[in-house]
Design an enzyme around this catalytic site. Structure first.
Site, mmCIF file in Angstrom:
data_model
loop_
_atom_site.group_PDB
_atom_site.id
_atom_site.type_symbol
_atom_site.label_atom_id
_atom_site.label_comp_id
_atom_site.label_asym_id
_atom_site.label_seq_id
_atom_site.Cartn_x
_atom_site.Cartn_y
_atom_site.Cartn_z
ATOM 1 N N THR A 181 0.898 -1.154 0.000
ATOM 2 C CA THR A 181 0.000 0.000 0.000
ATOM 3 C C THR A 181 0.920 1.182 0.000
ATOM 4 O OG1 THR A 181 -1.988 -0.869 1.135
ATOM 5 C CG2 THR A 181 -1.463 1.392 1.578
ATOM 6 N N ARG A 209 -13.596 -7.812 -2.280
ATOM 7 C CA ARG A 209 -13.090 -7.536 -0.927
ATOM 8 C C ARG A 209 -12.620 -6.073 -0.833
ATOM 9 N NH1 ARG A 209 -7.808 -5.739 1.107
ATOM 10 N NH2 ARG A 209 -7.606 -6.523 3.215
ATOM 11 N N VAL A 210 -12.979 -5.400 0.232
ATOM 12 C CA VAL A 210 -12.539 -4.026 0.451
ATOM 13 C C VAL A 210 -11.708 -3.993 1.733
ATOM 14 C CG1 VAL A 210 -13.263 -1.635 0.839
ATOM 15 C CG2 VAL A 210 -14.610 -3.128 -0.676
ATOM 16 N N GLY A 211 -10.520 -3.404 1.642
ATOM 17 C CA GLY A 211 -9.652 -3.332 2.814
ATOM 18 C C GLY A 211 -9.862 -2.047 3.598
ATOM 19 N N ASP A 212 -8.883 -1.718 4.422
ATOM 20 C CA ASP A 212 -8.999 -0.554 5.311
ATOM 21 C C ASP A 212 -8.727 0.777 4.608
ATOM 22 O OD1 ASP A 212 -6.306 -1.604 5.069
ATOM 23 O OD2 ASP A 212 -5.715 -0.083 6.523
ATOM 24 N N THR A 232 -0.972 0.780 6.751
ATOM 25 C CA THR A 232 -0.679 -0.309 5.821
ATOM 26 C C THR A 232 -0.578 -1.603 6.610
ATOM 27 O OG1 THR A 232 0.895 -1.268 4.257
ATOM 28 C CG2 THR A 232 1.805 0.220 5.926
ATOM 29 N N GLY A 233 -1.106 -2.665 6.035
ATOM 30 C CA GLY A 233 -1.047 -3.947 6.733
ATOM 31 C C GLY A 233 -2.286 -4.758 6.438
HETATM 32 N N1 ASP Z 1 -4.051 -2.440 4.018
HETATM 33 C C1 ASP Z 1 -4.135 -2.929 2.669
HETATM 34 C C2 ASP Z 1 -5.389 -3.747 2.528
HETATM 35 O O1 ASP Z 1 -5.707 -4.492 3.417
HETATM 36 C C3 ASP Z 1 -2.968 -3.755 2.257
HETATM 37 C C4 ASP Z 1 -1.644 -3.338 2.797
HETATM 38 O O2 ASP Z 1 -1.479 -2.247 3.287
HETATM 39 O O3 ASP Z 1 -0.708 -4.122 2.733
HETATM 40 O O4 ASP Z 1 -6.003 -3.680 1.506
#
Ligand code: ASP
Length: 323
Positions: A181, A209-212, A232-233
């Site tokens: 990210t 799928r939707v992330g944060d 990020t994560g």
């Molecule tokens: N946070 C992002 C998500 O879950 C991915 C990432 O930051 O590695 O979509």
């Protein structure tokens, strides 16, 4: 001219917490990551140093990383299980909690500009999929064909993950295959905070799928009274722990300092439940932090008054380059 308070202006960036393992990180690749981070910092720093806005600085910094195939955003985005890209992005500006976000899009070259257009040109905060793409075309944003976003490395990562799942093998914990990210937060010379985040999500995510990242209050947040945050994560954890807003609340209601609140949240609380990742955050007083609980986090910062670009990949080995 920048005002006297421009000395407080600062820009922080991240290029994801899914860093390559130390074994896989050759000196050449490390150089390329440091150079990509420095270019992003340089773009945002030029704006802040000229007295420009935090929002313009974070947008410009993120655009540079969206164009760089090393990072999982825009060009270089990871693939879903059906080998497509579904990108998410968000921006937030702290003076009036203005925010805009897009999710599950593939087309706009710079998803961060799509998020910004939602904030600036609609009465909505979050647009998804086809409707978001139609809006972006109407707004005149630049589009690229799907294969422009793809890279061999990301396809290999998808195939490796699908093979692992097909064999029923345990997750080997290699975050570089799954994560990434890009994001930026800034405090400008006028005392305004802003945050921007952009991602392809997680490798082999389920379509839809939707992330944060595009969830305001989870992966992206800014309020001038407290802080600006970009995460990020593993997005599901960052949504469940409402990380961006949680930091705001600990400062606003709990009177905690940014660094104490962010470090506890990332290094203790998220780590304890398996929520791997990190964040970058800057407070209204110019203090900032970049905590992570993963092996590394591609990251950097520049204080306007010093004009030195600091970049880092792992816990040690930070580099400094003149702006
Ligand atoms: N946070 C992002 C998500 O879950 C991915 C990432 O930051 O590695 O979509």
């Amino acid at each position: 001219m920048p005002s006297p308070s421009s000395s407080r202006a600062v820009l922080l960036i991240h290029g994801g917490a899914g860093t390559l393992s130390r074994e896989a990180m050759t000196p050449e690749r490390a150089d390329a990551f440091h150079a990509g981070l420095a270019e992003s910092l340089r773009a945002g720093h030029a704006i802040l140093a000229a007295g420009g806005s935090a929002l313009d600085a974070v947008t410009a910094a993120v655009q540079v990383m969206e164009d760089d195939p090393l990072f999982n955003a825009g060009r270089g985005a990871v693939y879903t299980t059906d080998a497509r890209h579904e990108m998410d992005a968000a921006v937030m500006e702290g003076s009036a909690r203005r925010a805009g976000a897009v999710t599950s899009i593939c087309g706009p070259r710079y998803p961060v500009l799509a998020a910004r257009a939602v904030m600036e040109q609609t009465e909505h905060v979050l647009l998804a999929g086809d409707g978001a793409e139609r809006f972006c075309r109407d707004a005149g944003l630049e589009f690229c064909p799907p294969d422009w976003f793809g890279t061999r490395n990301r396809l290999d990562a998808l195939q490796a993950e699908m093979r692992r799942r097909a064999k029923g093998l345990a997750d080997d914990g290699d975050q570089s295959r799954k994560h990434g990210t890009v994001g930026a937060v800034a405090l400008d010379s006028h005392g305004t905070l802003a945050a921007a985040t952009s991602t392809g999500g997680m490798t082999a995510k389920r379509p839809g799928r939707v992330g944060d990242t595009p969830v305001i209050g989870a992966g992206t947040w800014a309020d001038n009274r407290t802080c600006a945050v970009s995460c990020t994560g593993h997005g599901e954890y960052f949504i469940r722990y409402a990380v961006g807003h949680e930091l705001d609340a600990r400062m606003r209601w709990g009177g905690q300092a940014l660094t104490d609140a962010a470090t506890t949240l990332v290094e203790q609380e998220l780590a304890a439940v398996g929520g791997s990742g990190g964040l970058i955050a800057v407070a209204h007083d110019g203090s900032f932090c970049l905590p992570f609980n993963s092996v590394g986090m591609y990251r950097g910062f520049v204080r306007t008054e010093q004009a030195v670009l600091h970049t880092g990949l792992f816990r040690d080995g930070e580099r400094q380059t003149p702006a």
